[in-house]
Design a protein around this motif. Structure first.
Motif: not given
Length: 400
Positions: A48-51, A55-61, A64-66
């Motif tokens: 999760x941290x690397x992704x 990008x958004x993990x599992x394409x979920x918004x 604090x991701x992407x």
């Protein structure tokens, strides 16, 4: 590396299922289950941290991701500031350049040039294309005009006077004076019939009738020959000393006499305005241009000749002469410091604007390709370290 990290996570999941099924068979499977369970948690957390960086993990918004796509402008500014603060400050450039031996590198390259290397070929083609693309008449006229202007503005009389005085002080005028005396002697010998005829024509009838005109001619010619021979053989001959005094006066007049300096200046201007001089100069320029073209078209032959030998000697001198090395390295250091001071802000803006101009997918792909391998090691380490931590917790729980 991504596939390996993901495969390791799946392997931990499979090991967890096997351990859960086999747990009633033996207490040791509980330790295996604890290790696999914690490894899955650690692997998933680091995935999760690397992704989330790219990008958004599992394409979920998820908030604090992407992180990188959302902050690419700030990344560009930060990178530009890092370059400016750590590389483009004049003091930093000067300190780093102080450890760089530019003269030594140049000397090694010139003393041991790569035979027909890519650098030589590229530079030769560039120089040849430039020489051939320029208008030769116009270029030659520009060079001639620039040189003529410099010569017109140059007061050469004092320089000639200084050169003549230095030659007199070091005795370098003596061979020239000897040559002039020998030339006078040869001229006298080749024109003896003319002198005899002149004496015969100007002698009276009585002298011609008695033959005294021929005797007089012999005496005059012999005396002149002896005079010239004595001037060559005797460095302190009175006439030779008078000639040297005349040269000393000429050297002084060239430096201090306004009238003499004006005459030399006028003579120089007359020579520069002479069409013959202009025609001669254009011929010299054309020969220079052809020579430069031959040189750049075949640098291998040039490097094997006198020009190449001169370059190799220059390279040896650059490596062996400490004073020259210090001078060149000091110039290179000052040039680099000046470039950093003058163009550092421009380089910083270039980096910042370039990064800001990239779209989110471009900067994500480039950064992920640059550091992605190391980031996958984080996932692998997280899986293994998580498993070890889970095993330790299970062990403590069992002991207590």
């Amino acid at each position: 590396m991504r596939r390996f990290a993901t495969g390791l996570l799946l392997a931990m999941a499979a090991l967890f299922l096997v351990a859960r099924v086999m747990a009633p068979a033996h207490p040791g499977w509980g330790y295996v289950q604890a290790f696999a369970e914690a490894a899955m948690v650690g692997g998933l957390a680091d995935w999760f941290a690397v992704t989330a960086l790219f990008r958004h993990p599992l394409a979920l918004p998820i908030p604090h991701t992407a992180i990188i796509p959302r902050n690419k402008d700030r990344i560009g500014t930060t990178l530009a500031n890092f370059l400016r603060d750590n590389f483009l400050i004049p003091a930093v450039v000067a300190r780093r350049m102080a450890r760089v031996d530019v003269a030594g590198a140049m000397g090694h390259f010139l003393a041991n040039p790569p035979e027909r290397g890519r650098l030589w070929r590229g530079a030769s083609r560039l120089a040849a294309d430039m020489l051939e693309s320029l208008d030769q008449d116009r270029l030659g006229g520009m060079v001639k005009g620039a040189l003529a202007k410099r010569l017109r503005d140059l007061d050469i009389a004092p320089m000639l006077g200084q050169a003549l005085r230095a030659a007199l002080a070091e005795g370098r005028h003596a061979p020239l004076l000897d040559s002039a005396i020998r030339w006078a002697s040869a001229t006298l010998a080749s024109n003896e019939p003319l002198m005899r005829q002149m004496i015969h024509d100007r002698a009276g009838k009585l002298m011609r009738w008695t033959g005294l005109d021929e005797t007089l001619a012999n005496k005059i010619i012999d005396g002149l020959h002896r005079l010239l021979v004595d001037m060559i053989d005797q460095p302190d001959h009175p006439l030779r000393l008078r000639a040297e005094e005349g040269l000393e006066r000429l050297a002084d007049d060239l430096q201090n006499d306004p009238e003499m300096r004006a005459r030399v200046f006028a003579l120089k201007a007359e020579l520069l305005d002479n069409p013959a001089i202009e025609h001669w100069w254009m011929g010299v320029w054309e020969q220079m241009r052809r020579g430069m073209l031959r040189l750049v078209r075949d640098p291998g032959d040039a490097l094997a000749g006198q020009f190449g030998e001169a370059l190799r000697q220059l390279g040896d001198t650059l490596q062996r002469d400490p004073s020259l090395k210090r001078t060149i390295n000091r110039f290179a250091r000052r040039t680099a410091v000046g470039a950093a001071a003058d163009y550092g802000d421009g380089i910083v803006r270039l980096v910042s604007d370039t990064v800001k101009g990239w779209d989110a997918d471009t900067i994500t792909r480039r950064l992920e390709n640059a550091v992605g391998r190391d980031l996958q090691y984080i996932r692998i380490n997280g899986t293994l370290v998580g498993g070890m931590v889970g095993l330790a917790i299970h062990l403590v729980d069992r002991l207590l």
